[in-house]
Design an enzyme around this catalytic site. Structure first.
Site, PDB file in Angstrom:
ATOM      1  N   CYS A  23      45.414  43.739  34.540  1.00 38.65           N
ATOM      2  CA  CYS A  23      44.067  43.511  35.050  1.00 38.65           C
ATOM      3  C   CYS A  23      43.398  42.398  34.228  1.00 38.65           C
ATOM      4  O   CYS A  23      43.967  41.935  33.240  1.00 38.65           O
ATOM      5  CB  CYS A  23      43.261  44.804  34.996  1.00 38.65           C
ATOM      6  SG  CYS A  23      42.723  45.269  33.334  1.00 38.65           S
TER       7      CYS A  23
ATOM      8  N   GLU B  94      38.368  47.787  42.854  1.00 36.20           N
ATOM      9  CA  GLU B  94      39.644  47.770  42.128  1.00 36.20           C
ATOM     10  C   GLU B  94      40.771  47.164  42.955  1.00 36.20           C
ATOM     11  O   GLU B  94      41.691  46.590  42.404  1.00 36.20           O
ATOM     12  CB  GLU B  94      40.037  49.204  41.732  1.00 36.20           C
ATOM     13  CG  GLU B  94      39.075  49.895  40.787  1.00 36.20           C
ATOM     14  CD  GLU B  94      39.173  49.407  39.362  1.00 36.20           C
ATOM     15  OE1 GLU B  94      40.166  48.744  39.000  1.00 36.20           O
ATOM     16  OE2 GLU B  94      38.235  49.702  38.595  1.00 36.20           O
TER      17      GLU B  94
END
Length: 173
Positions: A53, A44
């Site tokens: 994202c 991440e």
């Protein structure tokens, strides 16, 4: 140019530092081990300010997409707390829908990682979870590579993450 680059770099935080905070202050609240935290955190990355994202979802810290995300910089402690809350959510899903309390640690860690990434609603009825519920851990571990897309596109980062999760999953069975 140098100022923009310095500002952009200041938004990055250390995954290792956040893992240390979690292990020191919150280890009694989560089951996920350091190995699981490292897969999630390194996949991440850690960003102090909100960003979109690859799936176009507002995110902050280490993959946190839940709750109120304010447009500001987040401290290490705030990032650690958000991450623990999100990991607890993933763990609850694994426990409820994949007999998580019975899973070997490495399987639990890997399944928590993918659940953290894709969300409980998407994975709880998956073939992977069905295999986990029948105790066929090897078959479940072999399902990881199928989950390598975001927004319908295969992403190299997800391919790498899924291979790491699969390897961790298989390591304990």
């Amino acid at each position: 140019m140098a100022i923009k680059k310095r500002i952009a770099n200041s938004a990055i935080c250390s995954v290792a530092v956040i893992i240390s905070i979690v292990l020191a202050n919150y280890s009694s609240e989560i089951r996920t081990s350091k190995a699981g935290l490292e897969i999630i955190g390194n996949a991440e990355s850690c960003i102090r300010e909100p960003y979109l994202c690859p799936a176009n979802v507002l995110t902050v810290g280490i993959g946190s997409t839940t709750g109120n995300i304010e447009n500001r910089y987040y401290s290490d402690d705030e990032i650690a707390q958000r991450w623990v809350d999100d990991i607890k959510t993933a763990e609850r899903c694994v426990n409820r829908y994949a007999k998580g309390f019975h899973l070997p640690q490495s399987v639990f860690d890997a399944v928590t990682s993918i659940t953290f990434n894709v969300g409980c609603a998407k994975i709880r009825t998956s073939t992977m979870y069905k295999y986990l519920n029948t105790g066929d851990y090897k078959a479940a571990c072999n399902e990881f590579p199928r989950w390598n897309k975001a927004g319908g596109k295969e992403l190299n980062g997800l391919v790498i993450r899924r291979e790491k999760e699969k390897a961790l999953c298989l390591s304990g069975i």
